[in-house]
Design a protein around this motif. Structure first.
Motif, PDB file in Angstrom:
ATOM      1  N   MET A   1       0.840  -1.195   0.000  1.00 12.73           N
ATOM      2  CA  MET A   1       0.000   0.000   0.000  1.00 12.73           C
ATOM      3  C   MET A   1       0.879   1.251   0.000  1.00 12.73           C
ATOM      4  N   LYS A   2       0.541   2.170  -0.857  1.00  9.18           N
ATOM      5  CA  LYS A   2       1.314   3.403  -0.957  1.00  9.18           C
ATOM      6  C   LYS A   2       1.080   4.288   0.262  1.00  9.18           C
ATOM      7  N   THR A   3       2.146   4.811   0.831  1.00  6.85           N
ATOM      8  CA  THR A   3       2.036   5.675   2.003  1.00  6.85           C
ATOM      9  C   THR A   3       1.584   7.068   1.579  1.00  6.85           C
ATOM     10  N   ARG A   4       0.557   7.572   2.234  1.00  7.99           N
ATOM     11  CA  ARG A   4       0.056   8.908   1.933  1.00  7.99           C
ATOM     12  C   ARG A   4       0.726   9.931   2.841  1.00  7.99           C
ATOM     13  N   ALA A   5       0.744  11.168   2.356  1.00  8.25           N
ATOM     14  CA  ALA A   5       1.287  12.247   3.174  1.00  8.25           C
ATOM     15  C   ALA A   5       0.370  12.483   4.370  1.00  8.25           C
ATOM     16  N   GLY A   6       0.942  12.909   5.458  1.00  9.28           N
ATOM     17  CA  GLY A   6       0.153  13.184   6.651  1.00  9.28           C
ATOM     18  C   GLY A   6       0.499  12.245   7.788  1.00  9.28           C
ATOM     19  N   LEU A   7      -0.354  12.208   8.796  1.00  5.80           N
ATOM     20  CA  LEU A   7      -0.124  11.402   9.985  1.00  5.80           C
ATOM     21  C   LEU A   7      -0.979  10.140   9.935  1.00  5.80           C
ATOM     22  N   SER A   8      -0.364   9.004  10.127  1.00  2.00           N
ATOM     23  CA  SER A   8      -1.102   7.748  10.190  1.00  2.00           C
ATOM     24  C   SER A   8      -1.732   7.592  11.574  1.00  2.00           C
ATOM     25  N   GLY A   9      -2.589   6.593  11.689  1.00  2.00           N
ATOM     26  CA  GLY A   9      -3.159   6.300  13.000  1.00  2.00           C
ATOM     27  C   GLY A   9      -2.089   5.951  14.009  1.00  2.00           C
ATOM     28  N   SER A  10      -1.061   5.247  13.558  1.00  2.00           N
ATOM     29  CA  SER A  10       0.055   4.891  14.441  1.00  2.00           C
ATOM     30  C   SER A  10       0.775   6.134  14.952  1.00  2.00           C
ATOM     31  N   ALA A  11       1.029   7.097  14.055  1.00  2.00           N
ATOM     32  CA  ALA A  11       1.713   8.331  14.461  1.00  2.00           C
ATOM     33  C   ALA A  11       0.881   9.105  15.475  1.00  2.00           C
ATOM     34  N   LEU A  12      -0.421   9.184  15.227  1.00  2.00           N
ATOM     35  CA  LEU A  12      -1.307   9.870  16.176  1.00  2.00           C
ATOM     36  C   LEU A  12      -1.295   9.172  17.526  1.00  2.00           C
ATOM     37  N   LYS A  13      -1.281   7.853  17.499  1.00  3.68           N
ATOM     38  CA  LYS A  13      -1.313   7.100  18.756  1.00  3.68           C
ATOM     39  C   LYS A  13      -0.020   7.300  19.546  1.00  3.68           C
ATOM     40  N   TRP A  14       1.125   7.325  18.854  1.00  2.00           N
ATOM     41  CA  TRP A  14       2.388   7.567  19.543  1.00  2.00           C
ATOM     42  C   TRP A  14       2.396   8.958  20.180  1.00  2.00           C
ATOM     43  N   ILE A  15       1.891   9.940  19.455  1.00  2.20           N
ATOM     44  CA  ILE A  15       1.834  11.299  20.004  1.00  2.20           C
ATOM     45  C   ILE A  15       0.947  11.322  21.245  1.00  2.20           C
ATOM     46  N   ALA A  16      -0.228  10.684  21.150  1.00  2.00           N
ATOM     47  CA  ALA A  16      -1.167  10.670  22.272  1.00  2.00           C
ATOM     48  C   ALA A  16      -0.567   9.977  23.489  1.00  2.00           C
ATOM     49  N   VAL A  17       0.125   8.864  23.255  1.00  2.00           N
ATOM     50  CA  VAL A  17       0.735   8.119  24.357  1.00  2.00           C
ATOM     51  C   VAL A  17       1.812   8.957  25.048  1.00  2.00           C
ATOM     52  N   LEU A  18       2.629   9.628  24.277  1.00  2.00           N
ATOM     53  CA  LEU A  18       3.714  10.419  24.847  1.00  2.00           C
ATOM     54  C   LEU A  18       3.196  11.607  25.655  1.00  2.00           C
ATOM     55  N   VAL A  19       2.228  12.336  25.092  1.00  2.00           N
ATOM     56  CA  VAL A  19       1.721  13.499  25.832  1.00  2.00           C
ATOM     57  C   VAL A  19       0.896  13.051  27.034  1.00  2.00           C
ATOM     58  N   MET A  20       0.249  11.886  26.940  1.00  2.00           N
ATOM     59  CA  MET A  20      -0.468  11.335  28.096  1.00  2.00           C
ATOM     60  C   MET A  20       0.509  11.021  29.223  1.00  2.00           C
ATOM     61  N   ALA A  21       1.656  10.456  28.872  1.00  2.00           N
ATOM     62  CA  ALA A  21       2.659  10.146  29.896  1.00  2.00           C
ATOM     63  C   ALA A  21       3.144  11.412  30.578  1.00  2.00           C
ATOM     64  N   VAL A  22       3.306  12.483  29.820  1.00  2.00           N
ATOM     65  CA  VAL A  22       3.698  13.771  30.390  1.00  2.00           C
ATOM     66  C   VAL A  22       2.598  14.299  31.302  1.00  2.00           C
ATOM     67  N   ASP A  23       1.365  14.190  30.852  1.00  2.00           N
ATOM     68  CA  ASP A  23       0.218  14.637  31.641  1.00  2.00           C
ATOM     69  C   ASP A  23       0.148  13.917  32.977  1.00  2.00           C
ATOM     70  N   HIS A  24       0.335  12.609  32.958  1.00  2.00           N
ATOM     71  CA  HIS A  24       0.257  11.832  34.191  1.00  2.00           C
ATOM     72  C   HIS A  24       1.468  12.052  35.090  1.00  2.00           C
ATOM     73  N   LEU A  25       2.561  12.503  34.507  1.00  2.00           N
ATOM     74  CA  LEU A  25       3.709  12.880  35.329  1.00  2.00           C
ATOM     75  C   LEU A  25       3.305  14.031  36.254  1.00  2.00           C
TER      76      LEU A  25
END
Length: 242
Positions: A1-25
């Motif tokens: 499958m050709k990769t489209r420009a933009g953020l994938s669901g995986s990229a969004l999930k990594w961002i959410a996980v990282l900022v959530m960890a900061v929030d819970h800190l």
């Protein structure tokens, strides 16, 4: 499958996980254990003179973390739209809601059982069940309204994280799933009460519709594990070194 420009669901999930960890800190280590927000911190009142400075740091951490929940709600809807087995999806969320409850209570309330608040997996599970109900009753508006109200009431009754608002946000993102511009504008407006939360929809705007490569079980386990680690640091490590 050709990769489209933009953020994938995986990229969004990594961002959410990282900022959530900061929030819970902030919510966990600083508020619950250092600032003694709930009155049970093993550190007690050791930091009264530094209260304002620590609180300022805490607020920055919480601002960083606010976009996490809207992103998780958006990804839940995307998962629902693309899953081949909604029942299994719901069971998975339910299992991790139960697994996460003690770590959630320990990290944020310094108790193994805190009935006044339940973790966000419960909110996501209820939201999933509501949009599943809405899909099943496409042409029956009264039933759909009852389903939404029942889900919101259940979230409030169980005191889930974000409560009725969280369920309503998931429903909104589901109803606007094919109208990206409206989804981002209305979603940002609904989350405006949390200062930086609307930034989530700037990221969602760049979602490219692709799932992306992601370690599925890592994202499920990250939530209870990082909360448990924070609680262990707060209960045992900080009192020993401070």
């Amino acid at each position: 499958m050709k990769t489209r420009a933009g953020l994938s669901g995986s990229a969004l999930k990594w961002i959410a996980v990282l900022v959530m960890a900061v929030d819970h800190l902030g919510a966990g280590l600083l508020e619950a254990y250092v600032l003694n927000a709930w009155g049970d911190s093993p550190l007690g009142g050791r930091f009264l003179e530094q209260w304002d400075e620590i609180l300022a740091v805490d607020q920055v951490l919480r601002y960083i973390g606010r976009p996490a929940f809207p992103i998780f709600c958006f990804l839940l809807v995307q998962g629902f739209l693309h899953t081949h087995d909604v029942k299994r999806y719901a069971v998975r969320l339910g299992i991790f809601a139960l697994i996460s409850e003690v770590p959630f209570d320990l990290a944020l309330h310094i108790q193994p059982f805190y009935p006044q608040k339940q973790n966000v997996f419960f909110t996501l599970l209820i939201g999933l069940l509501v949009i599943w109900f809405l899909k099943t009753h496409k042409n029956t508006l009264p039933f759909r309204a009852v389903g939404l109200l029942a889900g919101a009431a259940l979230a409030e009754l169980l005191h889930t994280d974000y409560g009725a608002f969280g369920v309503a946000l998931i429903v909104l993102l589901y109803l606007l799933r094919d109208k990206k511009k409206s989804l981002c504008i209305l979603g940002a407006f609904c989350c405006a009460w949390e200062t930086t939360a609307p930034l989530a929809f700037l990221l969602i705007w760049f979602y490219n519709g692709q799932r992306g490569r992601q370690p599925k079980w890592f994202f499920y386990w990250f939530y209870p594990v990082h909360l448990l680690l924070y609680s262990m640091v707060g209960m045992f490590l900080l009192p020993a070194v401070l």
